[in-house]
Design a protein around this motif. Structure first.
Motif, PDB file in Angstrom:
ATOM      1  N   ASP A  81      34.337  23.600  37.607  1.00 26.37           N
ATOM      2  CA  ASP A  81      33.806  23.968  36.289  1.00 26.37           C
ATOM      3  C   ASP A  81      33.690  25.479  36.123  1.00 26.37           C
ATOM      4  OD1 ASP A  81      31.723  24.224  38.051  1.00 26.37           O
ATOM      5  OD2 ASP A  81      30.457  22.682  37.130  1.00 26.37           O
ATOM      6  N   ILE A  82      34.337  26.231  37.020  1.00 29.83           N
ATOM      7  CA  ILE A  82      34.425  27.674  36.855  1.00 29.83           C
ATOM      8  C   ILE A  82      35.878  28.110  37.016  1.00 29.83           C
ATOM      9  CG2 ILE A  82      32.092  28.518  37.439  1.00 29.83           C
ATOM     10  CD1 ILE A  82      32.997  28.569  40.318  1.00 29.83           C
ATOM     11  N   PRO A  83      36.256  29.277  36.450  1.00 32.06           N
ATOM     12  CA  PRO A  83      37.670  29.681  36.480  1.00 32.06           C
ATOM     13  C   PRO A  83      38.132  30.112  37.876  1.00 32.06           C
ATOM     14  CG  PRO A  83      36.394  31.000  34.886  1.00 32.06           C
ATOM     15  CD  PRO A  83      35.414  30.221  35.691  1.00 32.06           C
ATOM     16  N   HIS A  84      39.394  29.856  38.159  1.00 31.64           N
ATOM     17  CA  HIS A  84      40.027  30.269  39.409  1.00 31.64           C
ATOM     18  C   HIS A  84      41.447  30.747  39.114  1.00 31.64           C
ATOM     19  CE1 HIS A  84      36.804  28.690  41.897  1.00 31.64           C
ATOM     20  NE2 HIS A  84      36.882  27.524  41.272  1.00 31.64           N
ATOM     21  N   SER A 125      49.194  33.054  39.163  1.00 29.38           N
ATOM     22  CA  SER A 125      48.801  32.339  37.947  1.00 29.38           C
ATOM     23  C   SER A 125      47.925  33.237  37.086  1.00 29.38           C
ATOM     24  CB  SER A 125      48.018  31.072  38.304  1.00 29.38           C
ATOM     25  OG  SER A 125      46.674  31.412  38.640  1.00 29.38           O
ATOM     26  N   LYS A 126      47.754  32.837  35.831  1.00 30.84           N
ATOM     27  CA  LYS A 126      46.727  33.482  35.011  1.00 30.84           C
ATOM     28  C   LYS A 126      45.391  32.858  35.424  1.00 30.84           C
ATOM     29  CE  LYS A 126      47.047  30.205  31.112  1.00 30.84           C
ATOM     30  NZ  LYS A 126      45.646  29.787  30.907  1.00 30.84           N
ATOM     31  N   VAL A 127      44.296  33.281  34.809  1.00 30.98           N
ATOM     32  CA  VAL A 127      43.006  32.665  35.094  1.00 30.98           C
ATOM     33  C   VAL A 127      43.022  31.238  34.546  1.00 30.98           C
ATOM     34  CG1 VAL A 127      40.519  32.762  34.655  1.00 30.98           C
ATOM     35  CG2 VAL A 127      41.797  34.878  35.073  1.00 30.98           C
ATOM     36  N   LEU A 128      42.761  30.270  35.445  1.00 34.58           N
ATOM     37  CA  LEU A 128      42.790  28.867  35.056  1.00 34.58           C
ATOM     38  C   LEU A 128      41.376  28.381  34.768  1.00 34.58           C
ATOM     39  CD1 LEU A 128      45.164  27.537  37.877  1.00 34.58           C
ATOM     40  CD2 LEU A 128      45.819  28.142  35.542  1.00 34.58           C
ATOM     41  N   ASP A 129      41.147  27.952  33.524  1.00 35.98           N
ATOM     42  CA  ASP A 129      39.864  27.344  33.211  1.00 35.98           C
ATOM     43  C   ASP A 129      39.898  25.877  33.650  1.00 35.98           C
ATOM     44  OD1 ASP A 129      38.448  29.505  32.110  1.00 35.98           O
ATOM     45  OD2 ASP A 129      39.617  29.356  30.255  1.00 35.98           O
ATOM     46  N   THR A 130      38.788  25.195  33.480  1.00 40.29           N
ATOM     47  CA  THR A 130      38.699  23.790  33.887  1.00 40.29           C
ATOM     48  C   THR A 130      39.842  22.970  33.290  1.00 40.29           C
ATOM     49  OG1 THR A 130      36.321  24.000  34.017  1.00 40.29           O
ATOM     50  CG2 THR A 130      37.182  21.762  33.905  1.00 40.29           C
TER      51      THR A 130
END
Ligand SMILES: [Cu+2]
Length: 115
Positions: free
Chosen positions: A65-68, A79-84
């Motif tokens: 539930d946090i971006p990675h 990758s770009k920042v992946l949200d949930t």
């Protein structure tokens, strides 16, 4: 005579079905072999070390539930920042070891080994 005709018809039908089945199985296994998935959850990559064949497309899915992010240590992919529930895919065309990490949480590391 009728019984023999029916027997031949049954054989022909089974033959056609068997041929279709073999052709179908061939296609199915081909595409399945070259797709692999990594889930990002609870600040970790799972499986942490993934072994795949050359030509495999690996898809990372953020189940946290946090971006990675998914960033290759040697710059092979980023990758770009992946949200949930967002995904990132990369196709591995060369053998080798591909360590990677999350640039937001650098202690999160994983590895893809291409054979
Ligand atoms: Cu992260």
């Amino acid at each position: 005579m009728k019984t023999i005709a029916l027997f031949i018809l049954t054989l022909a039908t089974v033959g056609i079905l068997a041929t279709a089945l073999v052709a179908g199985t061939g296609d199915g296994s081909n595409s399945q072999q070259h797709i692999s998935e990594v889930k990002i959850d609870n600040f970790s990559f799972g499986p942490n070390e993934l072994k795949v064949a050359v030509g495999t497309t690996v898809t990372w899915t953020n189940r946290d539930d946090i971006p990675h992010t998914v960033v290759s240590t040697d710059g092979a992919f980023k990758s770009k920042v992946l949200d949930t529930d967002e995904k990132f895919s990369f196709t591995f065309t060369k053998t080798g070891s591909y360590p990677y990490f999350c640039s937001i949480h650098p202690k999160m590391t994983g590895k893809v080994v291409v054979q």
